[in-house]
Design an enzyme around this catalytic site. Structure first.
Site, PDB file in Angstrom:
ATOM      1  N   LYS A  32       0.068   4.286  -0.177  1.00  0.00           N
ATOM      2  CA  LYS A  32      -0.556   5.468   0.457  1.00  0.00           C
ATOM      3  C   LYS A  32      -0.359   6.694  -0.452  1.00  0.00           C
ATOM      4  O   LYS A  32      -0.258   6.534  -1.670  1.00  0.00           O
ATOM      5  CB  LYS A  32      -0.011   5.667   1.873  1.00  0.00           C
ATOM      6  CG  LYS A  32      -0.110   4.371   2.689  1.00  0.00           C
ATOM      7  CD  LYS A  32       0.088   4.546   4.161  1.00  0.00           C
ATOM      8  CE  LYS A  32      -0.027   3.197   4.852  1.00  0.00           C
ATOM      9  NZ  LYS A  32       0.093   3.270   6.301  1.00  0.00           N
ATOM     10  N   ASN A  71       0.870  -1.187   0.000  1.00  0.00           N
ATOM     11  CA  ASN A  71       0.000   0.000   0.000  1.00  0.00           C
ATOM     12  C   ASN A  71       0.901   1.229   0.000  1.00  0.00           C
ATOM     13  O   ASN A  71       1.526   1.534   1.010  1.00  0.00           O
ATOM     14  CB  ASN A  71      -0.895  -0.040   1.249  1.00  0.00           C
ATOM     15  CG  ASN A  71      -1.695   1.239   1.428  1.00  0.00           C
ATOM     16  OD1 ASN A  71      -1.753   2.081   0.530  1.00  0.00           O
ATOM     17  ND2 ASN A  71      -2.319   1.378   2.588  1.00  0.00           N
ATOM     18  N   HIS A  81      -9.367   1.125   5.473  1.00  0.00           N
ATOM     19  CA  HIS A  81      -8.047   1.342   6.077  1.00  0.00           C
ATOM     20  C   HIS A  81      -8.207   2.297   7.261  1.00  0.00           C
ATOM     21  O   HIS A  81      -9.008   3.234   7.206  1.00  0.00           O
ATOM     22  CB  HIS A  81      -7.084   1.918   5.037  1.00  0.00           C
ATOM     23  CG  HIS A  81      -5.668   1.879   5.510  1.00  0.00           C
ATOM     24  ND1 HIS A  81      -5.182   2.785   6.430  1.00  0.00           N
ATOM     25  CD2 HIS A  81      -4.659   1.021   5.237  1.00  0.00           C
ATOM     26  CE1 HIS A  81      -3.910   2.481   6.682  1.00  0.00           C
ATOM     27  NE2 HIS A  81      -3.576   1.412   5.983  1.00  0.00           N
ATOM     28  N   SER A  91       4.102  -2.032  10.148  1.00  0.00           N
ATOM     29  CA  SER A  91       5.565  -2.118  10.252  1.00  0.00           C
ATOM     30  C   SER A  91       6.119  -3.475   9.825  1.00  0.00           C
ATOM     31  O   SER A  91       7.117  -3.947  10.389  1.00  0.00           O
ATOM     32  CB  SER A  91       6.035  -1.734  11.658  1.00  0.00           C
ATOM     33  OG  SER A  91       5.620  -0.415  11.970  1.00  0.00           O
ATOM     34  N   GLU A  93      -4.758  -4.765  10.754  1.00  0.00           N
ATOM     35  CA  GLU A  93      -3.710  -3.758  10.902  1.00  0.00           C
ATOM     36  C   GLU A  93      -3.907  -3.012  12.216  1.00  0.00           C
ATOM     37  O   GLU A  93      -4.691  -2.059  12.276  1.00  0.00           O
ATOM     38  CB  GLU A  93      -3.782  -2.750   9.743  1.00  0.00           C
ATOM     39  CG  GLU A  93      -3.580  -3.374   8.381  1.00  0.00           C
ATOM     40  CD  GLU A  93      -3.078  -2.367   7.369  1.00  0.00           C
ATOM     41  OE1 GLU A  93      -2.031  -2.624   6.773  1.00  0.00           O
ATOM     42  OE2 GLU A  93      -3.703  -1.313   7.194  1.00  0.00           O
ATOM     43  N   GLY A 143       3.194   2.402  10.666  1.00  0.00           N
ATOM     44  CA  GLY A 143       4.133   3.505  10.480  1.00  0.00           C
ATOM     45  C   GLY A 143       4.910   3.866  11.734  1.00  0.00           C
ATOM     46  O   GLY A 143       5.557   4.905  11.800  1.00  0.00           O
ATOM     47  N   GLU A 184      -6.577   4.707   8.233  1.00  0.00           N
ATOM     48  CA  GLU A 184      -6.379   6.129   7.933  1.00  0.00           C
ATOM     49  C   GLU A 184      -7.653   6.733   7.363  1.00  0.00           C
ATOM     50  O   GLU A 184      -7.954   7.902   7.591  1.00  0.00           O
ATOM     51  CB  GLU A 184      -5.185   6.291   6.975  1.00  0.00           C
ATOM     52  CG  GLU A 184      -3.877   6.036   7.720  1.00  0.00           C
ATOM     53  CD  GLU A 184      -2.770   5.426   6.888  1.00  0.00           C
ATOM     54  OE1 GLU A 184      -2.836   5.468   5.639  1.00  0.00           O
ATOM     55  OE2 GLU A 184      -1.807   4.887   7.483  1.00  0.00           O
TER      56      GLU A 184
HETATM   57  P1  13P Z   1       3.449   0.428   7.560  1.00  0.00           P
HETATM   58  O1  13P Z   1       3.930  -0.842   6.942  1.00  0.00           O
HETATM   59  O2  13P Z   1       4.134   1.654   7.013  1.00  0.00           O
HETATM   60  O3  13P Z   1       3.400   0.371   9.036  1.00  0.00           O
HETATM   61  O4  13P Z   1       1.905   0.617   7.068  1.00  0.00           O
HETATM   62  C1  13P Z   1       1.026  -0.440   7.182  1.00  0.00           C
HETATM   63  C2  13P Z   1      -0.217  -0.100   6.454  1.00  0.00           C
HETATM   64  O5  13P Z   1      -0.972   0.759   6.866  1.00  0.00           O
HETATM   65  C3  13P Z   1      -0.506  -0.823   5.212  1.00  0.00           C
HETATM   66  O6  13P Z   1      -1.804  -0.584   4.762  1.00  0.00           O
END
Ligand code: 13P
Length: 244
Positions: A9, A7, A92, A206, A163, A169, A94
């Site tokens: 983003k 992903n 997601h 992560s 997640e 992140g 976010e």
């Molecule tokens: P990270 O791997 O950067 O922690 O992000 C995970 C994520 O949100 C994938 O959709």
């Protein structure tokens, strides 16, 4: 077979992402695993052309759950299917957090993505506070039940990504044991609502080359949804190459 999904983003200009796509195409070697990239919308057509003669599939990070109409600024499931997306992320954290997407809206999206002939990758996860106070079981059950109850789900037609928000992140990965245990619980929740409990479950938060194999070795972890590390072609390729 494991599912290795990246992903991206909101990262990369179209030009930078063409370079990233070429890098990934070059670095990812033929594998039994299913490899998927989720670039930003503007890079999806480039992903389709750069990856045309590869086994890497393409997904979108979001959609609007209508085929067309007066929804200024949105991108429909029909458009995504038409351009060549086979997958779409839904829910997601976010999007839940910054765009206040509700369970009802996510349910509409899951249905629309599936009806358009794509695979929804439905994301769930608890916050750090919910993990620490023990309410995460109830939170995950709510997220899953509110969106998936009563739908007719088949194993190949939807993936679920677990997640934990506190691991996204942050560099703090859930331990393989904790992720596996929580994902086993997700299978129980699916059973409780009469859905198949053998759906493909992806872990995200992560994930990186150093922990990919340990995570993927766990019984309940069928794949990874990778954020930051998926932006680096060599890291992504190293994770795509894990054989189990
Ligand atoms: P990270 O791997 O950067 O922690 O992000 C995970 C994520 O949100 C994938 O959709």
């Amino acid at each position: 077979m494991k599912i290795i999904a990246g992903n991206w983003k909101m990262n990369g200009t179209p030009e930078e992402n063409i370079a990233r796509l070429r890098g990934i195409k070059e670095a990812v070697k033929p594998t039994q695993n299913k490899i998927i990239v989720f670039p930003p919308f503007l890079s999806v057509p480039d992903a389709v052309s750069v990856l045309a003669d590869s086994d890497i599939a393409i997904g979108a990070q979001n959609c609007y759950p209508r085929p067309d109409g007066a929804f200024t600024g949105e991108v429909s499931v029909t458009m995504l299917k038409g351009v060549g997306c086979a997958y779409c992320l839904v829910g997601h954290s976010e999007r839940r957090q910054y765009f206040a997407e509700s369970d009802d809206f996510l349910r509409e999206k899951v249905i629309a993505v599936a009806e358009a002939g794509m695979i929804p990758v439905f994301c769930v996860g608890e916050s750090e506070e919910q993990r620490e106070n023990g309410s995460y079981r109830r939170v995950l059950a709510g997220q899953i039940k509110n969106v998936l109850s009563g739908l007719k789900l088949e194993k190949e037609e939807i993936y679920i990504a677990y997640e934990p928000v506190w691991a996204i992140g942050t560099g703090k990965t859930a331990t393989p044991e904790d992720a596996d245990e929580t994902m086993g619980m997700i299978r129980e929740i699916l059973r409780d609502i009469g859905q198949p409990d053998d759906l493909y479950l992806l872990y995200g938060g992560s994930a990186k080359p150093a922990n990919a194999e340990a995570l993927l070795s766990r019984k309940n972890i069928d794949g990874l949804l990778i954020g930051g590390a998926s932006l680096k072609p060599d890291d992504f390729a190293a994770m795509a190459a894990v054989q189990l």
